[in-house]
Design an enzyme around this catalytic site. Structure first.
Site, PDB file in Angstrom:
ATOM      1  N   GLU A   1      48.019  38.807  33.347  1.00  0.00           N
ATOM      2  CA  GLU A   1      48.759  37.799  34.118  1.00  0.00           C
ATOM      3  C   GLU A   1      50.181  37.625  33.589  1.00  0.00           C
ATOM      4  OE1 GLU A   1      45.880  34.574  33.833  1.00  0.00           O
ATOM      5  OE2 GLU A   1      45.319  34.953  35.905  1.00  0.00           O
TER       6      GLU A   1
ATOM      7  N   GLU B   1      39.635  38.165  39.360  1.00  0.00           N
ATOM      8  CA  GLU B   1      38.920  36.981  38.870  1.00  0.00           C
ATOM      9  C   GLU B   1      38.822  35.982  40.013  1.00  0.00           C
ATOM     10  OE1 GLU B   1      41.005  35.390  35.547  1.00  0.00           O
ATOM     11  OE2 GLU B   1      40.980  37.265  34.432  1.00  0.00           O
TER      12      GLU B   1
END
Length: 647
Positions: free
Chosen positions: A184, A264
């Protein structure tokens, strides 16, 4: 992971490989034409779940992985926390619970594929997002960037780690099908493409040209702009409240062709000290999983319009098994204020903190069975638990009376306070000591600058506990005393921030304390090696100390108990205790804080206990133990009680 989440992280994926003549060699690739994963040239789909080996005792690895296999999962997603393996520069630890190669070999033995996430930054609600605290020995270092000092440390680490990974890649006969680069990165302020290019080059040089490398970011335009790079396949993560069309549309803006992947899929959240215990409905989780795997009408149409077929989707649950933040490994978040994560990483996951199948697991297993055959064999039962009952402790010594044991090298002298990093202390506790410069016959204000007590400071004057200073909380106390009286502040590191721009999270006294705005000086600073002493048998092997019975403030308590011929998992409750740290047989089980909650018990794995010998309990209570110091060992956890508190 942003964030490691119990409930369902679904890795929605459809496909991988450049179409080419299929060879008999092992391969795992992206098919950009047909939008499917191809394993050995054949369209392939997996259903995967996350497990963190660093949060599970090694004796339990096989049990947890076997339960994942029997749940119908065909793959696991695995983080590698850099700081877990390189505690000091150039000093590596891959032994015991840290033997990542043994863990990966076990996944292969059980027939699981692996999606590896080696960082170097991982988030995962882990201390400093997996980055070693010793990086901050250079105070101006820019983490997760092209800063030469940072890149040098990263390169040294990757040259140790990735050669262990390469022979385990699918292409080389192993079971690792893909490897994530960074994590991320688009959410980090630096937006340094040079850094991502450097990582891509290092991963390719050390792992070869064939392995599938990918990134994960949120669906925000800015984050996808900063977190993606040509040569790394871009995936997204989003939760059940998101519009699937818009979310995958965001991925399409950076990856016009190829599989649609949600790395996710979030349906839960983590626990912070002082917050509510997170839980999610098993029915909701199972239904969302089924919706994703079936791709109901609307989603199916939109995905098909991008060339993805429902039968080619893959799913990833994050977390499938959370485990425990033993020792000092829990991280922290920063959302307007510092928010440390609890010791339990249970997450209301399908496998509980103790590794037990839950109602949610069986609901998910039922859904999976509609899409693929389940492995033959029964789900292993919950591991046996034992309520060992009440154990009486006695006070061993006040912390300030045993500094000679806890800091054998003696204190560091400094005109002003130094951070943990400046004295090369990664975790735990440091005592800052000075003297009152003048008589304080009327109460004076002992104060700290805002946000400079990182993270909690337990104040003693002439060894009498005065109260606690707290980051983003109480920063001043009223004190009286005489010139020359000893002022001690025990500083506790509650875990470094693991996500966002604040991961350069220095610990200790970051600013000077003052009396009525007059700065204090001439400090003695004691870095405490408590774990070293406890692992060597202290204080159980030491001569008893005479200590005042009722004195509040930081003190050690000891006790023993014997198991009735068994060493089963258990949970320990702290009735009437305040806050502190627990060791059993030298193993640091983590932080307890029942006054703040929500977690009320600590998980004690049976592998920590001894049969036929006394089990040694050591407690460091920081604020004040009950008049009758007792612990209660139960056969079930208590997560869910949050007491009101003032900051």
């Amino acid at each position: 992971a942003r964030m490691g989440l119990p409930a369902l992280a679904l890795l929605l994926a459809a496909g991988l490989l450049h179409t080419q003549a299929f060879s008999p060699t092992r391969s795992f690739q992206l098919d950009f034409k047909e939008n499917c994963f191809r394993k050995d040239g054949v369209p392939f789909r997996y259903i995967s779940g996350s497990i963190h080996y660093a949060r599970v005792p090694r004796p339990a690895w096989r049990d947890r992985l076997l339960k994942m296999v029997l749940s119908g999962l065909s793959a696991v997603q695995v983080y590698v926390p850099w700081n877990y393996h390189e505690p000091l520069p150039g000093i590596y630890d891959f032994s015991g619970d840290r033997d990542v190669e043994a863990f990966l070999d076990l996944t292969a033995e059980l027939g699981l594929l692996v999606i590896l996430r080696p960082g170097p930054y991982i988030c995962a609600e882990w201390e400093m997002g997996g980055l070693p605290a010793w990086l901050l020995w250079k105070p101006d270092i820019v983490l997760r960037s092209s800063d030469p000092a940072y890149l040098a440390a990263v390169d040294s680490w990757l040259h140790v780690l990735l050669p262990k990974i390469k022979p385990r890649l699918y292409q080389h006969g192993g079971n690792i099908i893909s490897v994530q680069v960074e994590n991320e990165y688009g959410s980090y302020y630096a937006c340094d493409y040079g850094y991502l290019r450097h990582l891509l080059g290092s991963f390719r040089a050390l792992l070869g040209s064939k392995v599938l490398l990918f990134t994960t970011d949120s669906t925000r335009v800015e984050e996808l702009r900063c977190g993606t790079l040509q040569g790394l396949y871009a995936t997204v993560d989003f939760g059940p409240g998101s519009n699937v069309t818009e979310a995958f549309g965001a991925q399409r803006r950076v990856e016009p062709k190829g599989p649609l992947v949600n790395s996710e899929y979030y349906t839960g959240w983590l626990d912070y000290w002082g917050g509510a215990h997170a839980s999610t409905s098993s029915v909701l989780v199972a239904q969302q999983l089924e919706d994703m795997l079936q791709l109901g009408a609307n989603v199916n149409m939109q995905v098909v319009s991008w060339g993805a077929m429902p039968s080619e989707l893959s799913a990833l649950e994050y977390m499938f098994h959370g485990g425990t933040n033993f020792g000092y490994w829990s991280g922290a978040d920063f959302k307007d204020q510092y928010k440390p994560v609890t010791t339990s990483y249970d997450y209301d996951a399908p496998l509980s903190e103790a590794g037990d199948p839950t109602e949610k697991l069986f609901a998910i297993r039922t859904v999976i069975s509609k899409f693929q055959p389940l492995p033959v064999g029964p789900m292993p039962p919950p591991s046996p638990k034992y309520a060992y009952g009440w154990v009486s402790l006695r006070k061993y010594a006040d912390l300030l009376d045993v500094l000679d044991v806890l800091c054998p090298s003696g204190p560091i002298q400094s005109q002003f306070p130094l951070t943990f990093e400046a004295i090369k202390q990664a975790h735990g506790f440091v005592v800052y000591r000075t003297e009152l410069p003048r008589d304080l016959l009327d109460p004076a204000t002992l104060g700290a600058p805002p946000h400079s007590v990182c993270d909690r400071g337990y104040v003693m004057l002439q060894k009498e506990y005065q109260g606690t200073l707290e980051r983003d909380g109480r920063t001043a106390l009223r004190v009286t005393g005489r010139a020359g009286d000893t002022l001690d502040v025990l500083l506790e590191n509650m875990g470094r921030i693991s996500f966002g721009a604040n991961i350069s999270d220095f610990k200790g006294l970051l600013g000077n304390l003052s009396l009525d705005s007059s700065p204090l000086s001439n400090w003695l600073i004691y870095p405490l090696a408590i774990d070293t002493a406890v692992q060597q048998g202290w204080p159980h092997a030491a001569l008893p100390k005479s200590s005042s019975r009722g004195r509040a403030g930081p003190a050690f308590y000891t006790g023993t108990f014997e198991t009735p011929g068994i060493a089963w998992d258990t949970f320990v409750k702290f009735p009437g205790w305040g806050k502190g740290q627990l060791w059993i047989n030298g193993f640091n089980l983590g932080r307890y804080w029942p006054r703040r909650g929500p977690q009320q018990t600590l998980f004690v794995p049976g592998s920590v206990l001894r049969v036929g010998h006394p089990n040694n309990i050591t407690v460091l209570e920081l604020e004040g133990a009950p008049f009758t110091p007792l612990l209660l060992f139960l056969d079930r956890p208590l997560f869910n009680r949050t007491l009101s508190h003032s900051t």
